[in-house]
Design an enzyme around this catalytic site. Structure first.
Site, mmCIF file in Angstrom:
data_model
loop_
_atom_site.group_PDB
_atom_site.id
_atom_site.type_symbol
_atom_site.label_atom_id
_atom_site.label_comp_id
_atom_site.label_asym_id
_atom_site.label_seq_id
_atom_site.Cartn_x
_atom_site.Cartn_y
_atom_site.Cartn_z
ATOM 1 N NE ARG A 62 -2.487 -1.259 3.388
ATOM 2 C CZ ARG A 62 -2.377 -2.430 4.009
ATOM 3 N NH1 ARG A 62 -2.821 -3.516 3.438
ATOM 4 N NH2 ARG A 62 -1.810 -2.513 5.190
ATOM 5 C CD GLU A 99 1.300 -9.949 17.521
ATOM 6 O OE1 GLU A 99 0.661 -10.233 18.540
ATOM 7 O OE2 GLU A 99 0.760 -9.528 16.481
#
Length: 174
Positions: A62, A99
């Site tokens: 994006r 993460e």
């Protein structure tokens, strides 16, 4: 001059995406609205018009949407930073923490030089891992990171911390 658009009105929340407990900030309504998209590109480029930006770096995927028109607005070139294995030429790569685990970003070795002043543009600043890895990649070329600009900053995730004293602009902060 016209009143600036409130871009947060073009960003919708999608609950439990991509997994339960996550609220995804969906920019597709902003992209679909011509004046809102133009306002976002203007907001990402105007603060840097006098900084001598020679290249605008955008991260997959994006970030490409915003970085390319910002590069045009600033009269500079666009340089993509991609996930591993997507670029066809010799690359520099930088590993970064996710993460759960790590990932790799790559940039063409000849995309930047020590003479370049770089603006990094992406859609979202979350934890700062992708942006920090991109800063490291740019540093490998000897180019100077002049600033970073994001459409959205998720301030509660502390994404500015890994970026040190870098100049950071966000159009919408949550």
């Amino acid at each position: 001059m016209a009143e600036p658009l409130a871009l947060d009105g073009y960003i919708r929340d999608i609950a439990d995406f991509p997994k339960p407990g996550i609220t995804f900030k969906d920019i597709t309504p902003l992209l679909a609205d011509g004046p809102a998209l133009a306002a976002a590109v203007d907001g990402l480029s105007r603060p840097f018009a006098d900084l001598g930006i020679t290249k605008v770096v955008g991260m997959e995927a994006r970030g490409f949407i915003f970085a390319a028109p910002v590069a045009v607005a600033l009269g500079g070139g666009f340089v993509p930073v991609r996930k591993a294995g997507k670029l066809p030429w010799a690359v520099n790569r930088q590993e970064y923490q996710l993460e759960y685990g790590t990932d790799l970003l790559e940039i063409h070795q000849d995309a930047l030089t020590a003479d370049d002043r770089v603006l990094i543009v992406d859609d979202v600043l979350a934890t700062g891992g992708t942006a920090a890895a991109t800063v490291e990649l740019i540093g490998q070329s000897g180019a100077e990171v002049a600033a970073l600009a994001f459409v959205i900053e998720l301030g509660f995730l502390g994404g500015r911390a890994p970026l040190g004293d870098a100049a950071i602009t966000a159009l919408v902060t949550y």
